[in-house]
Scaffold this motif. Structure first.
Motif, PDB file in Angstrom:
ATOM      1  N   LYS A 274      -5.474  -4.305   7.710  1.00  0.00           N
ATOM      2  CA  LYS A 274      -5.140  -4.325   6.287  1.00  0.00           C
ATOM      3  C   LYS A 274      -5.622  -3.056   5.591  1.00  0.00           C
ATOM      4  CE  LYS A 274      -5.198  -9.367   5.679  1.00  0.00           C
ATOM      5  NZ  LYS A 274      -5.864 -10.497   4.986  1.00  0.00           N
TER       6      LYS A 274
ATOM      7  N   SER B  71      -3.219  -0.397   3.737  1.00  0.00           N
ATOM      8  CA  SER B  71      -3.395  -0.113   2.307  1.00  0.00           C
ATOM      9  C   SER B  71      -3.612   1.377   2.066  1.00  0.00           C
ATOM     10  CB  SER B  71      -4.581  -0.915   1.765  1.00  0.00           C
ATOM     11  OG  SER B  71      -4.362  -2.294   1.891  1.00  0.00           O
ATOM     12  N   ARG B  72      -4.433   1.991   2.898  1.00  0.00           N
ATOM     13  CA  ARG B  72      -4.665   3.425   2.737  1.00  0.00           C
ATOM     14  C   ARG B  72      -3.396   4.239   2.980  1.00  0.00           C
ATOM     15  NH1 ARG B  72     -10.561   3.980   5.833  1.00  0.00           N
ATOM     16  NH2 ARG B  72     -11.826   3.227   4.066  1.00  0.00           N
TER      17      ARG B  72
ATOM     18  N   LEU C 111      -3.169  -2.316  -5.312  1.00  0.00           N
ATOM     19  CA  LEU C 111      -3.433  -1.855  -3.948  1.00  0.00           C
ATOM     20  C   LEU C 111      -4.833  -1.265  -3.829  1.00  0.00           C
ATOM     21  CD1 LEU C 111      -0.057  -0.186  -2.921  1.00  0.00           C
ATOM     22  CD2 LEU C 111      -1.154  -2.137  -1.821  1.00  0.00           C
ATOM     23  N   LYS C 112      -5.237  -0.493  -4.810  1.00  0.00           N
ATOM     24  CA  LYS C 112      -6.578   0.081  -4.781  1.00  0.00           C
ATOM     25  C   LYS C 112      -7.647  -0.996  -4.871  1.00  0.00           C
ATOM     26  CE  LYS C 112      -5.959   4.818  -6.410  1.00  0.00           C
ATOM     27  NZ  LYS C 112      -6.392   5.814  -7.402  1.00  0.00           N
TER      28      LYS C 112
ATOM     29  N   GLN D 288      -7.278  -4.103  -3.894  1.00  0.00           N
ATOM     30  CA  GLN D 288      -7.264  -4.832  -2.634  1.00  0.00           C
ATOM     31  C   GLN D 288      -7.984  -4.048  -1.540  1.00  0.00           C
ATOM     32  OE1 GLN D 288      -3.325  -5.702  -1.267  1.00  0.00           O
ATOM     33  NE2 GLN D 288      -4.014  -6.959   0.448  1.00  0.00           N
ATOM     34  N   LEU D 289      -7.782  -2.749  -1.523  1.00  0.00           N
ATOM     35  CA  LEU D 289      -8.478  -1.910  -0.547  1.00  0.00           C
ATOM     36  C   LEU D 289      -9.984  -1.962  -0.754  1.00  0.00           C
ATOM     37  CD1 LEU D 289      -8.479   0.214   1.702  1.00  0.00           C
ATOM     38  CD2 LEU D 289      -8.133   1.965  -0.056  1.00  0.00           C
TER      39      LEU D 289
END
Length: 455
Positions: free
Chosen positions: A259, A263-264, A369-370, A372-373
């Protein structure tokens, strides 16, 4: 009835080494060859070869119908037993006990000497009585006949006859110890260990070192799958419980790594796209400013010389002369000139209107997204703390690490076959292996042909 595993019949009479299991099954395989011969064990099958396009003759030997030689048969029997148990909504421990009976029985008798569908049904019937949750024999026979009408008789006394045969082969050793209770005891002991070995400052964050319900659920599922392997004939229940818990941690860490990597990658692609759009908008601004300056210069020259030239909008700047022209116009290397041209241009919204850039940076998906990362990275750190603390706990508990390593390999081999994936290379990336994919239709066909040839 023994209340202690170390004094039970399971430890004294039904725990083997791998060499002992191989010797038992080799002798059973030799008896099959002497009794039936190669001709009876061989079934001709016609199928079309994909490479040559012609039909080939395939011989099906005994290894595809021997319990220790092919995971297809193991997985098939386990899934059929689970299907029958779910129909009666039985507890998992009853189905697990029945699977242990199946494993022990197939160490005594060949699968070609009995009907495996009656074996599954009888083991479940006997396990329900041993675990003090009996089911009615007529209902069980009716459901089994609906699942396998070609192999189950309508007379339920066949199950009773098989039951006495099963008890005789198992030498009346019916009590089975499972890893479920060991898992509960291990988690309780680990909780006490964490409370006494962390700093006082970390007492408020003790949950970071403990295993929540998600880990318990994954471990429970791995223990259920371990009944397909020989682990319960080779290792004590606490070894399987510890191995399943460690495997759940490892799988959770690999999922988080995947994951985080995804994401990255997505964030990097979005940032590259944004940078490209900013560069393109800035280039358009410079081009428009340059064209306006060049157009005014051409107009002044035309007014002086009283000559008619092409319209400035038709003036084309070659790419190789672009940098040189910017230098000549003073648009590179001079920040004051460039800033003035940017202010004069009111066409480009990304440059002239900084609010659009801010709105773009505050894009919901990009921000999500950031976030979640960030959460995945924090959870990865928590997993590393759990692994470090649990490794210390296992080392101090004096558990046989060699048994844990061997059990770990057995379960991983099962998953590689069952899912059709295996680890390729040092990058821990998975590639699909079709030849190791579980095929239920194949083993069902084999059993049907064997039992048809016997009758």
């Amino acid at each position: 009835m023994s209340a202690n595993y170390w004094t039970s019949s399971q430890y004294k009479n039904n725990l083997y080494t791998k060499s002992e299991l191989n010797d038992i099954r080799l002798s059973l395989f030799t008896q099959e060859l002497q009794k039936y011969g190669n001709y009876w064990l061989t079934i001709p099958l016609q199928f079309k070869d994909q490479e040559s396009g012609s039909n080939k003759q395939i011989s099906i030997y005994a290894k595809e119908l021997h319990y220790d030689r092919d995971y297809n048969l193991r997985i098939y029997l386990y899934l059929q037993l689970m299907k029958l148990g779910k129909k009666f909504q039985l507890k998992q421990v009853i189905v697990s006990t029945a699977m242990i009976y199946v494993q022990r029985f197939l160490l005594k008798c060949s699968i070609k000497e009995c009907n495996v569908y009656y074996l599954i049904t009888t083991c479940l019937y006997l396990a329900s009585k041993v675990e003090e949750c009996p089911i009615h024999i007529k209902s069980l026979n009716l459901i089994a006949k609906s699942y396998w009408p070609d192999f189950i008789h309508s007379d339920c006394t066949k199950i009773t006859e098989f039951e006495f045969y099963l008890i005789e082969e198992l030498k009346s050793y019916m009590i089975v110890y499972h890893p479920y209770e060991s898992l509960k005891q291990i988690l309780h002991s680990f909780t006490d260990y964490v409370k006494t070995n962390i700093n006082n400052d970390e007492q408020n964050s003790i949950e970071n070192y403990l295993f929540n319900y998600e880990y318990l659920q994954d471990t429970w599922a791995i223990i259920n799958d371990s009944y397909v392997t020989d682990a319960h004939l080779l290792y004590p229940p606490h070894i399987i419980a510890v191995t399943s818990l460690m495997l759940s941690i490892v799988l959770k860490g690999e999922q988080l790594d995947q994951k985080i990597e995804n994401s990255r990658k997505i964030i990097k692609d979005i940032e590259n796209k944004k940078n490209t759009e900013k560069y393109n908008s800035k280039s358009q601004t410079i081009n428009k400013t340059t064209n306006s300056d060049i157009g005014s210069t051409i107009n002044s020259v035309s007014n002086t010389t009283n000559t008619n030239n092409n319209d400035p909008k038709d003036f084309i700047i070659p790419n190789e002369e672009y940098d040189e022209m910017l230098i000549n116009l003073g648009l590179t290397g001079d920040n004051t000139v460039q800033s003035k041209t940017v202010v004069k241009d009111s066409v480009s919204p990304n440059i002239a209107n900084p609010e659009s850039t801010e709105l773009e940076e505050d894009n919901f998906q990009f921000t999500e997204l950031k976030e979640q990362l960030k959460q995945n990275c924090l959870e990865k750190e928590m997993i590393q703390k759990k692994i470090a603390m649990f490794n210390e706990f296992v080392a101090l508990s004096l558990i046989n690490m060699q048994h844990i390593e061997d059990c770990f390999k057995d379960i991983m081999v099962l998953y590689q076959f069952w899912t059709g994936y295996s680890v390729a290379g040092q990058g821990a990336k998975y590639e699909k292996i079709q030849k190791n994919k579980y095929n239920e239709e194949w083993i069902r066909f084999l059993l049907y042909r064997v039992y048809q040839s016997k009758t």
